[in-house]
Structure formats: structure tokens, C-alpha cells
Design an enzyme around this catalytic site. Sequence first.
Site, PDB file in Angstrom:
ATOM      1  N   HIS A 327     -59.186 -29.584  19.906  1.00  0.00           N
ATOM      2  CA  HIS A 327     -58.360 -28.696  20.260  1.00  0.00           C
ATOM      3  C   HIS A 327     -58.089 -28.646  21.783  1.00  0.00           C
ATOM      4  O   HIS A 327     -59.118 -28.482  22.521  1.00  0.00           O
ATOM      5  CB  HIS A 327     -58.552 -27.353  19.698  1.00  0.00           C
ATOM      6  CG  HIS A 327     -57.235 -26.511  19.605  1.00  0.00           C
ATOM      7  ND1 HIS A 327     -56.795 -26.132  20.786  1.00  0.00           N
ATOM      8  CD2 HIS A 327     -56.648 -25.905  18.525  1.00  0.00           C
ATOM      9  CE1 HIS A 327     -55.794 -25.357  20.232  1.00  0.00           C
ATOM     10  NE2 HIS A 327     -55.697 -25.271  18.929  1.00  0.00           N
ATOM     11  N   ARG A 347     -49.192 -21.436  23.938  1.00  0.00           N
ATOM     12  CA  ARG A 347     -48.321 -22.347  24.472  1.00  0.00           C
ATOM     13  C   ARG A 347     -46.957 -22.301  23.805  1.00  0.00           C
ATOM     14  O   ARG A 347     -45.899 -22.510  24.707  1.00  0.00           O
ATOM     15  CB  ARG A 347     -48.818 -23.779  24.423  1.00  0.00           C
ATOM     16  CG  ARG A 347     -50.110 -24.042  25.575  1.00  0.00           C
ATOM     17  CD  ARG A 347     -50.550 -25.491  25.363  1.00  0.00           C
ATOM     18  NE  ARG A 347     -51.469 -25.479  24.071  1.00  0.00           N
ATOM     19  CZ  ARG A 347     -51.691 -26.441  23.299  1.00  0.00           C
ATOM     20  NH1 ARG A 347     -51.018 -27.536  23.335  1.00  0.00           N
ATOM     21  NH2 ARG A 347     -52.360 -26.278  22.409  1.00  0.00           N
TER      22      ARG A 347
END
Lengths: 557, 228
Positions: A327, A347
Site C-alpha cells: 500500500h 488522497r
Amino acid sequence: MYPEYMMESINKVERTRPQRLELARKHGKMIYPRMSEEERETVLNNYHPDYKKESRREVRVGPNKGEILTTEVADIFESYGRVNKEMFNFDKVDYETDVLIIGAGSAGMAAALIASEKGSDVLIATKLRLGDANSMMAQGGIQAATQKDDSPATHYLDVIGGGHFDNKPELAKALVNDAPESIKWLEELGVMFDKDEDGSMTVKSGGGTSRNRMHSTRDYTGAGICRVLRDEVFNRPEKIKYLEYSPVVELLLNEKQEVSGAIIYHLDNKQYSIIKAKSVIMATGGFGRLHIRGFETTNHYGATADGLVLTYRVGAKMMFMDSVQYHPTGAVFPEQIVGFLCTEKIRALGAQPVNCDGELFVYPLEPRDVEASAFIRESQGRDLGVKTPAGLVGIWLDTPLIEDILGEGTIEKMLPAMLRQYERFGIDVRKYPMLVYPTLHYQNGGIEINDKCETNVPGLFVAGEASGGIHGRNRLMGNSQLDIIVFGKRAGLQASNRSNDIQKVGKVHMDHIEKYNAEVAKLHLPKSKIAPMILPDYIPDHVKAKQLVSEYSGTLI
Amino acid sequence: MSEKTKMVKVYIMGEAFMVPAASTIIMAIEYAGFQLKRGIGCREGFCGACATVYREKGDYKLKGGLGCQTVVSDEMYIAQIPFVPAEKPLYDLNELTPDPSTFMKLFPSIYRCVACNTCTKSCPQDIQVMDYIQALIRGDIKQAAELSFDCIRCGLCALRCPAEIVQYNAGTLARRLYGKYLSPKSPELEDRLQEVNDGIYDQEIDEMMTMDIKDLTKKYFAREIKIT
Ligand SMILES: Cc1cc2nc3c(=O)[nH]c(=O)nc-3n(C[C@H](O)[C@H](O)[C@H](O)COP(=O)(O)OP(=O)(O)OC[C@H]3O[C@@H](n4cnc5c(N)ncnc54)[C@H](O)[C@@H]3O)c2cc1C
Ligand code: SF4
Ligand code: SF4
């Protein structure tokens, strides 16, 4: 709080923030050009941990002998068992059951509920407590095509495209077709999905989805589901028995070479016991705690790939065990939370990754493997990361931008778990960026199954992260929480059916382990190299050096 | 970096050990050489396995927290609480009704709450524990479900409650009743289930399952993206 020298870098981030905010206001997510196909390939080849030569090697024993696997996985396959047959009297069995389920995450517990409903006596053996599992930790969501503008067929295309078309088609089909029913099943058990006023499911997009399909229970989706399944397991003591702190250390076969039981080891009283079963479901989850390539991990303490080792030794074939999901955004500072997951949603809400000079260097939402490689390139290749006092390195994720773009209060509303996590260590992510680096997250491959969760070994079923084939070499967010329910339920049904057809299991044995050990011995490995690991070991070297078990890794006693 | 790690003295179950000052309680116990088997789970604050009580230097208060989320301090006394003995009533959710009578039957203890707020003060998740118990007493299952949502079942509230209430089990039932019976039903879900049962998507999927990889790739990259 951040030390002074890191604050200097943060000042630079603050200086470039107004320009970057301007960019975001004008161009939304397109604040940096997406990589072309060739650029992607270059950054993956040069920086993705999987593409490094040392990351993979040929495995020299067992059903996948001669194939290239992730090095750490090949290592645990080339290990001796911790027990031998002389230690046991197989005429004296400690537990007998119809269906034995190994591992109590959501996959194992979903299987237990269904098998018990089909009339089987179920025994669960798990390493720590019920629900001490990756299942409990998911934040983001669970996918299912429940919306009008979506369909299982559209979901199917997303799944296999995300998996680079390597997925086993029958498994992808089962995944998407069973998805709506799985959501309904969970709701009827009392899972509280996020909903709009009119009762329709609140759904969001995720990396690689072409529709809004991500269902959630706040940012505690894994817990929202797993704790309900656990409560239901507690409610059925007549049909479902469970043994906690009882990891399985070996599988047993009967005279027909069908998987017919297991040996468990009690972590406290150190006793070994024999379980005999008509069918066995392996639901032991992933491998984050192998710390592949030295990476930190988001996984729970018991994620040590035990299920892979145990099934490999009875002859089960592995699929896609050469690929690892990192990740992009794991925490690297403060050191108490190193490796922890900083969800993709950060994000998606507008936080931008920037280097030590506060400069953009990548489109924020490239596919996970590409984004992670770009972070590694920026910090290792270009030396533009930020070093922590503990000697790690990371990239800034500029979270204050979220509130600049979406308004004050957004972080508290949308990311409460994240805000709480950092606040505990004195960092307000509404004011300061977070420092992140790729972290070991998910086991893409696993034990090969068909759409009935069967393996190539009779009597052995697999469900959840331990299985391989559903997601190809790249799992999309939200499809794992889905697969553990879909295939957990299928495994429960099939294992129960099988046990209903079986009159007598017969005598159990572990001759296969003897054979396997002999194969390993040909590699001239030291006797101390044993598996499954059971629990990782974080004891510092200076203490370990004085312990009796110093030459072993993992849990011996 | 290479600056010498600052060490502090902590007492683990009364025994003194020197550990790095930046350790969490879990990291400190491991640094001392223990391999944890109980009182540990996800290590990230989601599973509630590592409830710990501690006392800090010069502070009379006995505090509770999660071992994986609490940083040690010099002269801290630490005792893990790996298990909290607590009663969990058994029930079949299908036979329950989402109203106060259910709680009167299964959790009669909640009506003993003296509103002392000890539970709220001891919750490491900052949940308004007393408020959700009070909501249940008033019969407001929805509010109890929402207030208790972030509970990770660490057990610290029940351990301190003078009325011996097991708050988290009551919260679990509130959420399950709300999810099953009280939350408005999704209109589109039933339709989709019907469609899947009728097999109306099977043909489209079956075609993709056998499609040439080149055509499939083309189809994938040309697919319409409708996300917000
Ligand atoms: C931090 C985090 C966030 C995530 N977020 C998402 C998300 O938003 N959406 C999504 O779809 N997926 C997400 N995932 C992935 C997903 O949650 C997991 O892949 C999934 O829950 C795995 O479920 P499982 O039941 O197969 O395994 P687990 O839940 O890990 O359960 C395995 C169980 O087996 C036990 N076990 C292991 N070895 C043995 C043994 N030898 N004997 C007995 N028992 C054993 C373990 O202790 C554990 O209880 C996330 C994962 C993590 C770690
Ligand atoms: S409500 Fe109780 S059990 Fe739940 S997190 Fe808070 S203190 Fe722990
Ligand atoms: S600690 Fe017990 S008595 Fe006190 S407020 Fe909480 S539930 Fe009520």
C-alpha cells in the site's frame, strides 16, 4: 510533534501549498500528469519491490517445486515441521467434529455460521481470539454492484481488468454474482451500513472501480462486519465450538489421503491436541508479518502465512504466490505507528504527495503498485524524501489541503479514525502533513481454489485471503472484504455438504510430514528452520542472544 | 538518527525494565524480552485486545488505555488486562423485537446505571459510553447504536462500572437491532437480488469469461466510467 529539522521541511510544504491549492481548484485531481504505459513500466521495473531480483526465487520442494515464488514464501516452504509423529497416539483423538475451521476472521466465521445452519457440528481453532484478524482492521469498504447504474457484469470487468486479466474467471464470476446477496445477508445479521436518507446504500468509488460501488460502515468497515459475525458465533454454542489461542501447526490425512483433521498447539499451556474432522476449511488470512523485503506491515500480529505452509505440506497447489501488494501510504512517523495504514481515501479527498522540498512528483491516484514505486523512487532513487529520527524515510502527504479544498471540519467528519490515530501521538493532521512510505498490505495470491472453495486435495477447502485466484496478481480495494463473505459462505456450505456425505473418517496420520521433512532435509538446512511461524518475534537482539530459543525465528514455546 | 536512544524505566507487572522512551506499552513489553501471546491482536487500535491499566509518576489516577496506542513514561506502572470476565446473553436476533422490552429481558443490569460517567472517562475510543447506556434506558436504540459505533470491545468500561454493567455487549445488540430492523431498507437491493436470481447478467459475464484476451482488454479500457 515533529522535531525541528522536520519542521523545516514542513515549512517548505507550506510555502508551496497555495500554488498547489490553486492547481487543485483549477484541475481537480489532475494536478500532475498521469504516467504513460512506458513510464509506468519503467518505475515498476526499477523501484517496485517485486521486480527486484532478490524478491523472487525458485522453490525447491513441494507441489510448486521449480516455480518462482516470493522469496520469503519459498523460505517458509523450505522448512521442517515443528512436530513429528512419534509425539502422538492417533488412536486417541481429543476433538471430533464435522467441519473444522482454521482461523476466525470474517471468512472463517461466515463459514461457521453457514455450516452450522446446514446442520454440521462446527469447531473453530484460531490463533488468538475470535476476530483478532485482518478482517477487523479494514477501514475503506466492501464492493458490491447494488446500484441501478451498475451490474455484476460491470463489476466483473473491473475485477479482471484490475487483476490484469489473470484472475480465474469462475472465481471472479462467483465474487460479483454473490455480492448483492452477501450485502443483504450481512444486513440481516445486523450490520449497520452507511445509508442515505431514503435507505439506499451510500456508495463511493475506489481505485479501479468504474461505478460508485464501495459500501461502508463509517471508516470501521471491517469491524462493522467482523464483530457482528463474532457476536453471532457466540450466540450458537450448541452448534459452533471454538478454541482460542490454539493455532494449528499441522494438518492430518486419513488412509484415503483426504484432509481429515489437524494438530493444534495451545499457546499458554503448550499442549498439543489432535482434532479429527470430516472436512477442513483453511481461513488463516495473509502474510504481512513475514515482513517481506523488510517492509513494515498493516497486518495483524498473527498474519504469518501459516495456512500456506500447512496446506502446501499436504499437497495443495499455490497460485500467484509471486506477487505482493504494497500500500503506498503507510505511516513512518511517529515511530509508534510505523507501518499503519493511511487509507486511500485521504488522497481521494485531495491530500497531495510531495517531497522534502514541498514539490509534487506523481499523480496522487495511480494504481497502488505504480504509486508505491513512485514514492520509493522519490525517496531512495532521488534522495528527496524526509528522514525520521528512527532512520526511516518518507514522503509528505499534505493533509491540510483537504480542508482548504473541501472546507473546515471535513477531516473530522470523513476520517475520524485517522484523526484520532495521529492525535494520540500529538499530531494534528488538519494542520500538519503526515509522513508516509509504502507498507506491506495484502497477499494477492494463495492456495488455488475453484468456485466451491475446493482445492486439489480432497477434504480441504479454503476461503479468504489465504486463497489464490480471485484477484489475479492485483486486488482492488473493497473486493477482499467482499471475497471473505462470498467464499466464506460457499466454503461453509460445501464443507458441510461433504461432511454430510461422509460416514467415517477412519484413522488419521501425519506420514506426509515425514516425507516432506525428508525432502527439506535434502537441502541441508539447519534443523532450527521450522514453520509455521505462528507469531513474529520483536524481541531485541541483545535479549534474544541470552535466550534458550535464540537460534529459532518465530514462536517455539 | 545516531543520537543515543533515550531510555526510561517502566514497571511491567511490578518489575523494572529500561526501555526506549518512544515505545508504546506493547513495544516496551517486547523490548523487555517478552513474546506477547495475550493482550495483543491487531497492534493498530482496531481489535481491543490490548487493554492495559497504568499509573504514571506523581499521578494518583489509575488510567486505562490500549497498549498499542499508549506511549510509556518514566516510572510508569503497567498491568495488562488480557481478559475481562463478563456475561454475554445468548439470543436469536430473528426472535427479538427492536424495543425496550428486549433490553429489559437481556440486559436488566443497564437500569442500575447511576450516571457516574466512569465508563465514558475510561473509554480509549472517547465514546460517550454513559450516554449510550442512558439512551438504551430511554429506549432509543438508534442513538445507542450510533453513539456506541466506534466501540472496539476492549472491556475497560465494564471493568470500572460500579453498577457492573457490561456496556459493550449492550451496544453490540443495539447496533445489530438497528441494522436489521430499524435502518430504512435499501430499495434497489431487492431488485438487484431478483435480477441476479433470474440470471439476467449471466450471459454477459459468460461471454467475458471466454473472450479472447485482446478483445477483453479493449473492452476494459473502453468501459464507461461513471464515478463521483
Ligand atoms: C489495515 C487493513 C485494512 C484493510 N482495508 C480493506 C478494505 O478497506 N477493503 C477490503 O476489501 N479489504 C481491506 N483489507 C483486506 C481485508 O481486510 C483482508 O484481506 C481480509 O479481512 C482477510 O480476511 P480473512 O478472514 O481471510 O483473514 P483474517 O481476517 O486475517 O483472519 C485469519 C484468522 O486466522 C487466524 N490464523 C492464522 N494462522 C492460524 C493458525 N495457524 N491456526 C489457527 N488460526 C490461524 C488468524 O489469527 C486470524 O484470526 C484490509 C486489510 C488490512 C490489514
Ligand atoms: S465502549 Fe467500553 S469496550 Fe467499547 S471501546 Fe469504549 S471502553 Fe472499550
Ligand atoms: S460506569 Fe456504569 S454506572 Fe457509571 S455511568 Fe457508566 S454505565 Fe452508568
